[in-house]
Each structure stands twice: as C-alpha cells, then as structure tokens.
Design a protein around this motif. Structure first.
Motif, PDB file in Angstrom:
ATOM      1  N   ALA A 118      -4.931 -51.073  19.424  1.00 58.64           N
ATOM      2  CA  ALA A 118      -4.621 -49.694  19.818  1.00 58.64           C
ATOM      3  C   ALA A 118      -5.398 -48.694  18.963  1.00 58.64           C
ATOM      4  O   ALA A 118      -5.878 -47.672  19.466  1.00 58.64           O
ATOM      5  CB  ALA A 118      -3.119 -49.445  19.709  1.00 58.64           C
ATOM      6  N   SER A 119      -5.526 -48.976  17.661  1.00 51.98           N
ATOM      7  CA  SER A 119      -6.259 -48.076  16.754  1.00 51.98           C
ATOM      8  C   SER A 119      -7.745 -48.053  17.074  1.00 51.98           C
ATOM      9  O   SER A 119      -8.389 -47.007  17.008  1.00 51.98           O
ATOM     10  CB  SER A 119      -6.062 -48.513  15.295  1.00 51.98           C
ATOM     11  OG  SER A 119      -4.721 -48.407  14.912  1.00 51.98           O
TER      12      SER A 119
ATOM     13  N   GLY B 149      -2.346 -46.431  17.638  1.00 48.06           N
ATOM     14  CA  GLY B 149      -2.191 -47.659  16.859  1.00 48.06           C
ATOM     15  C   GLY B 149      -1.045 -47.571  15.873  1.00 48.06           C
ATOM     16  O   GLY B 149      -0.297 -48.546  15.683  1.00 48.06           O
ATOM     17  N   PHE B 150      -0.873 -46.408  15.247  1.00 43.67           N
ATOM     18  CA  PHE B 150       0.223 -46.180  14.309  1.00 43.67           C
ATOM     19  C   PHE B 150       1.565 -46.310  15.026  1.00 43.67           C
ATOM     20  O   PHE B 150       2.472 -47.013  14.557  1.00 43.67           O
ATOM     21  CB  PHE B 150       0.074 -44.768  13.715  1.00 43.67           C
ATOM     22  CG  PHE B 150       1.134 -44.397  12.714  1.00 43.67           C
ATOM     23  CD1 PHE B 150       1.069 -44.825  11.401  1.00 43.67           C
ATOM     24  CD2 PHE B 150       2.203 -43.586  13.089  1.00 43.67           C
ATOM     25  CE1 PHE B 150       2.044 -44.475  10.469  1.00 43.67           C
ATOM     26  CE2 PHE B 150       3.183 -43.231  12.180  1.00 43.67           C
ATOM     27  CZ  PHE B 150       3.094 -43.670  10.866  1.00 43.67           C
ATOM     28  N   ALA B 151       1.679 -45.664  16.182  1.00 43.09           N
ATOM     29  CA  ALA B 151       2.938 -45.690  16.934  1.00 43.09           C
ATOM     30  C   ALA B 151       3.233 -47.085  17.475  1.00 43.09           C
ATOM     31  O   ALA B 151       4.368 -47.567  17.399  1.00 43.09           O
ATOM     32  CB  ALA B 151       2.877 -44.683  18.088  1.00 43.09           C
ATOM     33  N   VAL B 152       2.219 -47.770  18.001  1.00 45.90           N
ATOM     34  CA  VAL B 152       2.407 -49.112  18.557  1.00 45.90           C
ATOM     35  C   VAL B 152       2.820 -50.090  17.455  1.00 45.90           C
ATOM     36  O   VAL B 152       3.722 -50.914  17.638  1.00 45.90           O
ATOM     37  CB  VAL B 152       1.119 -49.601  19.256  1.00 45.90           C
ATOM     38  CG1 VAL B 152       1.191 -51.089  19.565  1.00 45.90           C
ATOM     39  CG2 VAL B 152       0.885 -48.815  20.537  1.00 45.90           C
ATOM     40  N   GLY B 153       2.170 -49.998  16.290  1.00 44.29           N
ATOM     41  CA  GLY B 153       2.482 -50.899  15.182  1.00 44.29           C
ATOM     42  C   GLY B 153       3.917 -50.762  14.704  1.00 44.29           C
ATOM     43  O   GLY B 153       4.635 -51.765  14.545  1.00 44.29           O
ATOM     44  N   TRP B 154       4.355 -49.521  14.480  1.00 47.21           N
ATOM     45  CA  TRP B 154       5.726 -49.305  14.003  1.00 47.21           C
ATOM     46  C   TRP B 154       6.748 -49.629  15.090  1.00 47.21           C
ATOM     47  O   TRP B 154       7.852 -50.107  14.800  1.00 47.21           O
ATOM     48  CB  TRP B 154       5.906 -47.875  13.497  1.00 47.21           C
ATOM     49  CG  TRP B 154       5.312 -47.694  12.132  1.00 47.21           C
ATOM     50  CD1 TRP B 154       4.175 -47.026  11.805  1.00 47.21           C
ATOM     51  CD2 TRP B 154       5.824 -48.239  10.907  1.00 47.21           C
ATOM     52  NE1 TRP B 154       3.942 -47.107  10.452  1.00 47.21           N
ATOM     53  CE2 TRP B 154       4.941 -47.837   9.877  1.00 47.21           C
ATOM     54  CE3 TRP B 154       6.934 -49.009  10.575  1.00 47.21           C
ATOM     55  CZ2 TRP B 154       5.137 -48.201   8.540  1.00 47.21           C
ATOM     56  CZ3 TRP B 154       7.139 -49.362   9.237  1.00 47.21           C
ATOM     57  CH2 TRP B 154       6.241 -48.960   8.252  1.00 47.21           C
ATOM     58  N   ASN B 155       6.393 -49.386  16.355  1.00 52.52           N
ATOM     59  CA  ASN B 155       7.266 -49.745  17.472  1.00 52.52           C
ATOM     60  C   ASN B 155       7.470 -51.260  17.517  1.00 52.52           C
ATOM     61  O   ASN B 155       8.591 -51.749  17.672  1.00 52.52           O
ATOM     62  CB  ASN B 155       6.644 -49.257  18.788  1.00 52.52           C
ATOM     63  CG  ASN B 155       7.423 -49.697  20.014  1.00 52.52           C
ATOM     64  OD1 ASN B 155       8.469 -49.153  20.341  1.00 52.52           O
ATOM     65  ND2 ASN B 155       6.914 -50.713  20.714  1.00 52.52           N
TER      66      ASN B 155
ATOM     67  N   VAL C 173       2.401 -57.926  11.300  1.00 54.92           N
ATOM     68  CA  VAL C 173       1.944 -56.619  11.788  1.00 54.92           C
ATOM     69  C   VAL C 173       2.100 -55.561  10.695  1.00 54.92           C
ATOM     70  O   VAL C 173       1.217 -54.718  10.501  1.00 54.92           O
ATOM     71  CB  VAL C 173       2.704 -56.221  13.072  1.00 54.92           C
ATOM     72  CG1 VAL C 173       2.445 -54.760  13.430  1.00 54.92           C
ATOM     73  CG2 VAL C 173       2.288 -57.121  14.229  1.00 54.92           C
ATOM     74  N   LEU C 174       3.188 -55.619   9.935  1.00 52.22           N
ATOM     75  CA  LEU C 174       3.406 -54.672   8.835  1.00 52.22           C
ATOM     76  C   LEU C 174       2.325 -54.840   7.770  1.00 52.22           C
ATOM     77  O   LEU C 174       1.792 -53.857   7.248  1.00 52.22           O
ATOM     78  CB  LEU C 174       4.799 -54.912   8.230  1.00 52.22           C
ATOM     79  CG  LEU C 174       5.409 -53.790   7.387  1.00 52.22           C
ATOM     80  CD1 LEU C 174       5.449 -52.482   8.157  1.00 52.22           C
ATOM     81  CD2 LEU C 174       6.810 -54.173   6.929  1.00 52.22           C
ATOM     82  N   TYR C 175       2.000 -56.095   7.456  1.00 53.70           N
ATOM     83  CA  TYR C 175       0.935 -56.389   6.483  1.00 53.70           C
ATOM     84  C   TYR C 175      -0.400 -55.803   6.951  1.00 53.70           C
ATOM     85  O   TYR C 175      -1.119 -55.140   6.189  1.00 53.70           O
ATOM     86  CB  TYR C 175       0.809 -57.907   6.301  1.00 53.70           C
ATOM     87  CG  TYR C 175      -0.521 -58.364   5.747  1.00 53.70           C
ATOM     88  CD1 TYR C 175      -0.790 -58.291   4.375  1.00 53.70           C
ATOM     89  CD2 TYR C 175      -1.526 -58.852   6.592  1.00 53.70           C
ATOM     90  CE1 TYR C 175      -2.025 -58.700   3.865  1.00 53.70           C
ATOM     91  CE2 TYR C 175      -2.750 -59.255   6.093  1.00 53.70           C
ATOM     92  CZ  TYR C 175      -2.994 -59.184   4.740  1.00 53.70           C
ATOM     93  OH  TYR C 175      -4.211 -59.580   4.241  1.00 53.70           O
TER      94      TYR C 175
ATOM     95  N   ALA D 202      -0.580 -52.073   6.699  1.00 56.74           N
ATOM     96  CA  ALA D 202      -0.772 -51.638   5.307  1.00 56.74           C
ATOM     97  C   ALA D 202      -2.246 -51.758   4.917  1.00 56.74           C
ATOM     98  O   ALA D 202      -2.792 -50.882   4.231  1.00 56.74           O
ATOM     99  CB  ALA D 202       0.093 -52.484   4.376  1.00 56.74           C
ATOM    100  N   LYS D 203      -2.909 -52.833   5.358  1.00 57.60           N
ATOM    101  CA  LYS D 203      -4.327 -53.032   5.052  1.00 57.60           C
ATOM    102  C   LYS D 203      -5.200 -51.985   5.734  1.00 57.60           C
ATOM    103  O   LYS D 203      -6.284 -51.652   5.255  1.00 57.60           O
ATOM    104  CB  LYS D 203      -4.778 -54.433   5.496  1.00 57.60           C
ATOM    105  CG  LYS D 203      -4.048 -55.587   4.813  1.00 57.60           C
ATOM    106  CD  LYS D 203      -4.313 -55.662   3.328  1.00 57.60           C
ATOM    107  CE  LYS D 203      -5.644 -56.297   3.019  1.00 57.60           C
ATOM    108  NZ  LYS D 203      -5.840 -56.497   1.565  1.00 57.60           N
ATOM    109  N   ASN D 204      -4.719 -51.449   6.862  1.00 53.19           N
ATOM    110  CA  ASN D 204      -5.486 -50.456   7.625  1.00 53.19           C
ATOM    111  C   ASN D 204      -5.056 -49.020   7.350  1.00 53.19           C
ATOM    112  O   ASN D 204      -5.455 -48.096   8.067  1.00 53.19           O
ATOM    113  CB  ASN D 204      -5.376 -50.748   9.125  1.00 53.19           C
ATOM    114  CG  ASN D 204      -6.075 -52.042   9.517  1.00 53.19           C
ATOM    115  OD1 ASN D 204      -7.143 -52.354   8.987  1.00 53.19           O
ATOM    116  ND2 ASN D 204      -5.493 -52.802  10.434  1.00 53.19           N
ATOM    117  N   GLY D 205      -4.199 -48.843   6.333  1.00 52.83           N
ATOM    118  CA  GLY D 205      -3.783 -47.496   5.951  1.00 52.83           C
ATOM    119  C   GLY D 205      -2.728 -46.872   6.838  1.00 52.83           C
ATOM    120  O   GLY D 205      -2.503 -45.652   6.781  1.00 52.83           O
ATOM    121  N   LEU D 206      -2.047 -47.682   7.661  1.00 48.80           N
ATOM    122  CA  LEU D 206      -1.019 -47.159   8.559  1.00 48.80           C
ATOM    123  C   LEU D 206       0.397 -47.427   8.047  1.00 48.80           C
ATOM    124  O   LEU D 206       1.375 -47.080   8.696  1.00 48.80           O
ATOM    125  CB  LEU D 206      -1.184 -47.773   9.962  1.00 48.80           C
ATOM    126  CG  LEU D 206      -2.523 -47.513  10.657  1.00 48.80           C
ATOM    127  CD1 LEU D 206      -2.578 -48.239  12.000  1.00 48.80           C
ATOM    128  CD2 LEU D 206      -2.766 -46.018  10.846  1.00 48.80           C
TER     129      LEU D 206
END
Length: 484
Positions: free
Chosen positions: A84-85, A93-99, A319-321, A324-328
């Motif tokens: 997504a990012s 990408g930020f919203a999809v990841g946290w979702n 996904v959380l890891y 974090a690596k991508n600054g999100l």
C-alpha cells in the motif's frame, strides 16, 4: 531481479514449502466451517448457503491470485502495508498496516475467549482466567521460540483440520447413498419445501457476510512469504491450492450438510461455541453412529481456535515489525532477538490481545464487544486494500516499461479479478448490517457498532496524509525495486 535471502538484522527465511502450503490450506478452515455453516444453511437454505460461499470463494480466489503476484515479486513480512505504501501512498500504507495489526490483535482476544468456552466441555467448573493465560502462553511460546516453530505448529494444526474434513466428507457421501447410517436420503432435504433457497434477500446477504468472515485468514500467506525459504516457488504453489480448498472443503461440506440435515432442523441455528454438540459435523458423525463425535469435534474446534490465535499473533507481529522498519511505527518495535524474532512487536501484540480479552470481564463485556465489532470489518478492508494494491502495481509495472514475462507469478484474469474482488468487498463492507436500516425505525446503535471501522480507518488514513502532507504516488514513480 534480486533473490530473496537472509541479510544482517533481518527476518530469517525459515518456512519450507510444506509450511507455506499448509498455511494456505489451513488458513480459513475453522469455526466458520465447523460451526457457522450450520446457521448459514438454516438462514438461507442449502442452495442460498452454497451460492453465498461460492461467491465469496470466487472473490478470495481472485484476491489470492492478486496477493500471489505481489508476494512473489516482493516477498515482505509487511505485506499489505508495504504494498500500500509503495503502490498507492504512504498514508494508505500506514492506515492499512495499523488496520491489519488491530484486526489480528483483537482476534487473539476473541480466540482466547472462544478457547475458554470450548475447554469448559471437559472442565465445566474451572476458572476461565487460568485457561486464557495458559493458551496465551502457548501461542506466545510458539511465536517466541522461532519462525520454524510457528510453521511446524501451523502445519500440524492444519493437518488435524484437513483430516477431519476429509473424514466428514467421506462419511457424508456414504450416508447420502445409504451405505452408512440407514437409507439413502436423495434430494429430499436439499429441496425441502420445493426449493433449496429460503429466507429471502436479507438472509442471503447475512450468509454472504458470514462466509466472508469464514474465509478471513487466507491472506496470511502474504505475510508468511517474507520468511519463506523460496517465495518465488513456494508462494505460487500455495496460492494454487486456494481454489481447490474452497471447492472441496467449503462448497462440498455445505452440500453434504444440506443433503443430510433439513434446513428447518433447529439444531443448525443453535450451533455455536457454547454448544459444540449441535455442530453440523457433530450431528452427522452421530447419525453415522460415532458415539464420541461431540468430544472429537470439540478437540478439533479447540485446535482450530488455537491455530487462528497463533496465526494472528504471528501475522500481527510481523506487520508491526515491518512498519517499524519503514518508519510507520515506533522504532523499538523493529528490534530482533538473536533468533530473528521481533520480540518487542510480539510482546506488544500479546499484551493488547490479553488486555482486550480481560475487558470481557468488566462492565458485562461492553468494551470487549465494541473492540470486537470494531475489528469485524477490518478483514474486509484488508482484502479491499489487496485488490487496490495489485491493480496499481500491475499498472505501474507496465507504465514503467516492464514486461509481464519478468513476473515470477502472473495473476489470471487481470484486471477483472481485482475489480471483481473490490466490488464484492465493498458490498460486504456496506452490507454488514442492512437490517439496521430496514426496520420501522433506524437502529442507530446497530449502525455505529457495525460500521465503526470505516470512519476509524478513514481517520487514520487522512490524518496521516494531512500531518505528513503525502499524496497518491503517480504510477511512473511507484517503487518497483525488490528486496535483497
């Protein structure tokens, strides 16, 4: 194109071909098949249930093809957030990841609650808190030990489920033809009342929703691709299993149930975690003369619940890891231990799952019910994101002068596949609670509870976009580079 390999400070590619195949095969076989299939037939009749599950099955088939193309080209544990990012926008990408993370963290809590109910079959007077803590520790331990231990556990969980379904289908077919359990039933139950469709449009939509929830978990193959030993080979092989799994395990199982049990049987409507004895699987095994059917299905359903929680913990952690690596996400969540396990992400995911579960003990579980309802639609939003990401990826790939022959796996039926999946996901999202609009008065509480995920997702998406001033990435500028 670079090969997917292990690098310093990265996740280890530890999942073998058999692990990937079983993650794909076992991903959606669980309570949706063992329990919810009964209420689906009761609500819409065997024909309505078959049509609803077939429609969702076709949607999932296209989604898995889309995910297969993405995951073989760019195997990444961040999966949906990363795609997504890169192919839509950083805010998306930020919203999809946290979702995605929230969906599976709350799923852990739901599976803990389900497991404590199931275990009461054998230990009715035991305290729930002890069992929930034990099951959480088991899930945590499997994920903390190594990626390979997760792969092995899912392999054997899937084997249990698959063997159960195969035995069920074999017994069911023998009963249909009168070889087991008495005389042949023919089509009398399937066409009871002169039709196999019952309940009308709203009943069918309700079964469509239930089928969608049943299939959630198939997308975990995209996360697992980031730690596959050979994603270019193993992911396509696992993806190809999806269509046959849906056809055999869901469609055929519902056909067998519809043939053997009248849709008017009140037991079908009562099949839930509190009453394993009326699971359609249990009912048919008992009709065949298997006296231990209830205990057997209870054990199988317990393994399914633990498998779902285990998979959810793995996927949410990875996904959380990656975020974090991508600054999100906060940087400390990107830390790996010496066994290449993202331990901080695992601890946070486990803690949130446990806290959400503990919320079920306070205020009559109101907080927990809200958390669970808020996560209910997250899976459909994840699927929507897959179809959008694949559509954008393919168009960017061609726009930047690449040939489809460069792709390790080419999704069939593009662009029809992702567009079809997108439309059906939208129908599933907006059809969550049509009953709230259809009464004499609008059920505002029901609407809020059912649709709360939509404004939350949009708030996170556009909030990040406003703060970071990000925009949709033009196709010619999408990052198509592959990972080492």
């Amino acid at each position: 194109m670079k090969n997917h390999k292990e690098t310093e400070g990265s996740l280890k590619p530890s999942l073998k071909a058999r692990h990937m195949t079983m993650i794909a095969l076992g991903g959606s076989i669980g309570t949706g098949l063992f329990l919810a299939s009964g209420s689906a037939i009761s609500s819409s009749g065997p024909g309505g249930a078959l049509l609803a599950y077939a429609a969702v099955g076709l949607m999932v088939y296209f989604l898995m093809n889309s995910l297969g193309e993405l995951a073989t080209y760019l195997p990444d544990s961040g999966s949906f957030s990363t795609y997504a990012s890169r192919f839509v926008s950083p805010a998306f990408g930020f919203a999809v990841g946290w979702n995605f993370w929230y969906n599976w963290a709350i799923t852990i809590a739901a599976e803990l609650a389900a497991a404590t109910v199931i275990i009461k079959y054998w230990f009715p007077d035991s305290p729930s808190a002890i069992w929930s803590l034990l099951f959480l520790l088991i899930m945590f331990g499997i994920n903390f030990l190594s990626t390979k231990s997760f792969g092995e556990s899912e392999f054997w969980f899937a084997i249990i489920k698959i063997i159960t379904v195969i035995i069920f289908l074999t017994v069911g077919v023998l009963m249909i033809f009168g070889i087991l359990g008495g005389e042949a039933v023919g089509m009398k139950n399937f066409n009871l009342g002169g039709s196999s469709f019952h309940g009308g449009f709203f009943a069918f939509v309700g079964v469509f929703m239930a089928a969608g929830f049943s299939f959630q978990g198939t997308e975990l193959i995209g996360v697992a691709a980031g730690e596959s030993e050979n994603p270019r080979k193993n992911v396509p092989r696992a993806i190809r299993q999806v269509f046959w799994r849906i056809l055999i395990f869901y469609i055929f199982a519902i056909f067998v149930i519809g043939m053997l049990i009248p849709y008017t049987d009140p037991s079908l409507l009562n099949s839930d975690l509190n009453n394993i004895g009326v699971s359609p699987f249990t009912l048919i095994f008992e009709k065949a003369g298997l006296a231990f059917a209830a205990a057997l299905m209870n054990a199988v359903i317990l393994s399914s619940v633990l498998s779902a929680g285990n998979s959810g913990m793995y996927a949410a952690t990875r996904v959380l890891y990656s975020m974090a690596k991508n600054g999100l996400a906060p940087k400390f969540l990107g830390k790996l231990n010496r066994r290449s396990i993202p331990v901080n992400a695992l601890l946070l995911t486990s803690a949130v799952g446990m806290m959400a579960f503990l919320a079920s003990f306070f205020g009559d579980g109101v907080v927990y019910i809200w958390l669970l309802n808020a996560s209910g639609m997250c899976g459909f939003i994840n699927w929507l994101a897959i179809s959008v990401c694949h559509y954008r990826f393919r168009r960017a790939f061609v726009a930047q002068g690449h040939s489809l022959t460069e792709l390790p796996f080419v999704a069939r039926w593009f662009p029809f596949g992702p567009i079809f999946a997108f439309i059906l996901c939208l129908i599933a999202i907006f059809g969550q609670n049509l009953g709230a609009f259809s009464g004499a008065t609008i059920d505002w509480y029901g609407i809020v509870v059912s649709y709360i995920s939509i404004p939350l997702f949009l708030l996170i998406w556009f909030g990040y976009r406003w703060v970071k001033k990000t925009k949709i990435i033009p196709l010619e500028q999408c990052d198509l580079s592959t990972l080492d």
